[in-house]
Scaffold this active site. Sequence first.
Site, PDB file in Angstrom:
ATOM      1  N   LYS A  65       0.866  -1.002  -0.044  1.00  7.32           N
ATOM      2  CA  LYS A  65      -0.021  -0.063   0.122  1.00  7.32           C
ATOM      3  C   LYS A  65       0.759   1.393   0.247  1.00  7.32           C
ATOM      4  O   LYS A  65       0.539   2.040  -0.803  1.00  7.32           O
ATOM      5  CB  LYS A  65      -0.994   0.057   1.229  1.00  7.32           C
ATOM      6  CG  LYS A  65      -1.887  -1.143   1.412  1.00  7.32           C
ATOM      7  CD  LYS A  65      -2.474  -1.060   2.358  1.00  7.32           C
ATOM      8  CE  LYS A  65      -1.905  -1.291   3.872  1.00  7.32           C
ATOM      9  NZ  LYS A  65      -1.410  -2.302   4.288  1.00  7.32           N
ATOM     10  N   ARG A  86      -9.645   0.876   9.285  1.00  9.27           N
ATOM     11  CA  ARG A  86      -8.812  -0.578   9.434  1.00  9.27           C
ATOM     12  C   ARG A  86     -10.100  -1.682  10.194  1.00  9.27           C
ATOM     13  O   ARG A  86      -9.676  -2.717  10.559  1.00  9.27           O
ATOM     14  CB  ARG A  86      -8.013  -0.423  10.665  1.00  9.27           C
ATOM     15  CG  ARG A  86      -6.608  -0.984  10.678  1.00  9.27           C
ATOM     16  CD  ARG A  86      -5.592  -1.162   9.572  1.00  9.27           C
ATOM     17  NE  ARG A  86      -4.434  -1.469  10.058  1.00  9.27           N
ATOM     18  CZ  ARG A  86      -3.397  -1.171   9.719  1.00  9.27           C
ATOM     19  NH1 ARG A  86      -3.419   0.259   9.018  1.00  9.27           N
ATOM     20  NH2 ARG A  86      -2.315  -1.549   9.700  1.00  9.27           N
ATOM     21  N   ARG A 105      11.846  -5.715   4.859  1.00  9.91           N
ATOM     22  CA  ARG A 105      11.462  -4.302   4.705  1.00  9.91           C
ATOM     23  C   ARG A 105      12.693  -3.496   5.639  1.00  9.91           C
ATOM     24  O   ARG A 105      12.771  -3.673   6.805  1.00  9.91           O
ATOM     25  CB  ARG A 105      10.174  -4.082   4.996  1.00  9.91           C
ATOM     26  CG  ARG A 105       9.925  -2.582   4.770  1.00  9.91           C
ATOM     27  CD  ARG A 105       8.624  -2.099   4.886  1.00  9.91           C
ATOM     28  NE  ARG A 105       7.701  -2.490   6.104  1.00  9.91           N
ATOM     29  CZ  ARG A 105       6.510  -2.313   6.356  1.00  9.91           C
ATOM     30  NH1 ARG A 105       5.860  -1.853   5.184  1.00  9.91           N
ATOM     31  NH2 ARG A 105       6.171  -2.692   7.471  1.00  9.91           N
ATOM     32  N   ARG A 112      11.562  -1.587  11.403  1.00  6.81           N
ATOM     33  CA  ARG A 112      10.340  -1.493  12.380  1.00  6.81           C
ATOM     34  C   ARG A 112      10.195  -2.463  13.342  1.00  6.81           C
ATOM     35  O   ARG A 112      10.467  -3.597  12.840  1.00  6.81           O
ATOM     36  CB  ARG A 112       9.314  -1.174  11.452  1.00  6.81           C
ATOM     37  CG  ARG A 112       8.970   0.121  10.900  1.00  6.81           C
ATOM     38  CD  ARG A 112       7.827   0.330   9.963  1.00  6.81           C
ATOM     39  NE  ARG A 112       6.451  -0.635  10.375  1.00  6.81           N
ATOM     40  CZ  ARG A 112       5.386  -0.530   9.582  1.00  6.81           C
ATOM     41  NH1 ARG A 112       5.306   0.458   8.567  1.00  6.81           N
ATOM     42  NH2 ARG A 112       4.200  -1.300   9.986  1.00  6.81           N
ATOM     43  N   ARG A 156      -0.148  -9.347  12.990  1.00  5.85           N
ATOM     44  CA  ARG A 156      -0.583  -8.323  12.261  1.00  5.85           C
ATOM     45  C   ARG A 156      -1.640  -8.936  11.310  1.00  5.85           C
ATOM     46  O   ARG A 156      -2.600  -8.319  10.735  1.00  5.85           O
ATOM     47  CB  ARG A 156       0.605  -7.479  11.791  1.00  5.85           C
ATOM     48  CG  ARG A 156       1.260  -6.571  12.926  1.00  5.85           C
ATOM     49  CD  ARG A 156       2.478  -5.954  12.169  1.00  5.85           C
ATOM     50  NE  ARG A 156       2.373  -5.141  11.058  1.00  5.85           N
ATOM     51  CZ  ARG A 156       3.226  -4.705  10.385  1.00  5.85           C
ATOM     52  NH1 ARG A 156       4.383  -5.137  10.547  1.00  5.85           N
ATOM     53  NH2 ARG A 156       3.228  -3.832   9.276  1.00  5.85           N
TER      54      ARG A 156
END
Length: 208
Positions: free
Chosen positions: A13, A88, A127, A154, A165
């Site tokens: 996204k 969300r 990532r 992160r 998640r």
Amino acid sequence: MNIVLLGAPGAGKGTQAQKLVEEFGLVHISTGDLLRAAVKAQSKLGLEAKSYMDAGKLVPDALVINLVKERLMADDAQAGFILDGFPRNTAQAVTLDSELAAMERDLDAALLVDVKPEVIVTRLSSRRTCRSCGYTAPAGVDVCPRCGGEMHQRDDDKPETIQRRLDVYQTQTAPLIEYYRGHSILKEVDGDRPVDEVYADVKALLTA
Ligand code: AP5
């Protein structure tokens, strides 16, 4: 153009939003980036949000909704926005509809970037994210190509949190696919292809 981006964590996204911003000059409103900035600034909101984010859980609706409301009212969001990471859950989607109606604005599209869970785990584990501006890139990029900031992993991109998640996405966020299909604004793109191929379809769908 007012757009909501839907998709699992790591679906791409943010990556697609970065490209839409570059080409169409829309404002990118990422609740994840706004919350991470609040955590970094150690504001009251950031201190409250941090434990939820580190655990891979959703931050309480009231905190996030206020943040988005404020951002949507800013001058730079009047010409068009991309909402990334919001809504969300159904409560957030219903609130967004009523806030936009009060501003006499509409959503033009809810774009689902669709990627299988097994691909997600690999992507998120590798990532790297810029500490300063939130730009994302695969592992191996140590300096942010956008602002020169430091790229890091992160806290919520560790394997155990990624699974949490994904579970939260399935139970709370995935029902929004049907919500927006019911509003006849759902558009879907296969996100498991090279970034530029995905973007070509995104652009075609949004400008059709
Ligand atoms: P948030 O920051 O929104 O995270 P997320 O939804 O989990 O999404 P990500 O940013 O992880 O993924 P993405 O889809 O943007 O993927 P990206 O483009 O980076 O939320 C974080 C936390 O904040 C939440 O867990 C929650 O606690 C809280 N929060 C946020 N919003 C909230 C809300 N509304 N309510 C309550 N709580 C909220 O890509 C991932 C990687 O893949 C990158 O390395 C990228 O380079 C690579 N990649 C992208 N596209 C491709 C491709 N096509 N092929 C190969 N690699 C690709």
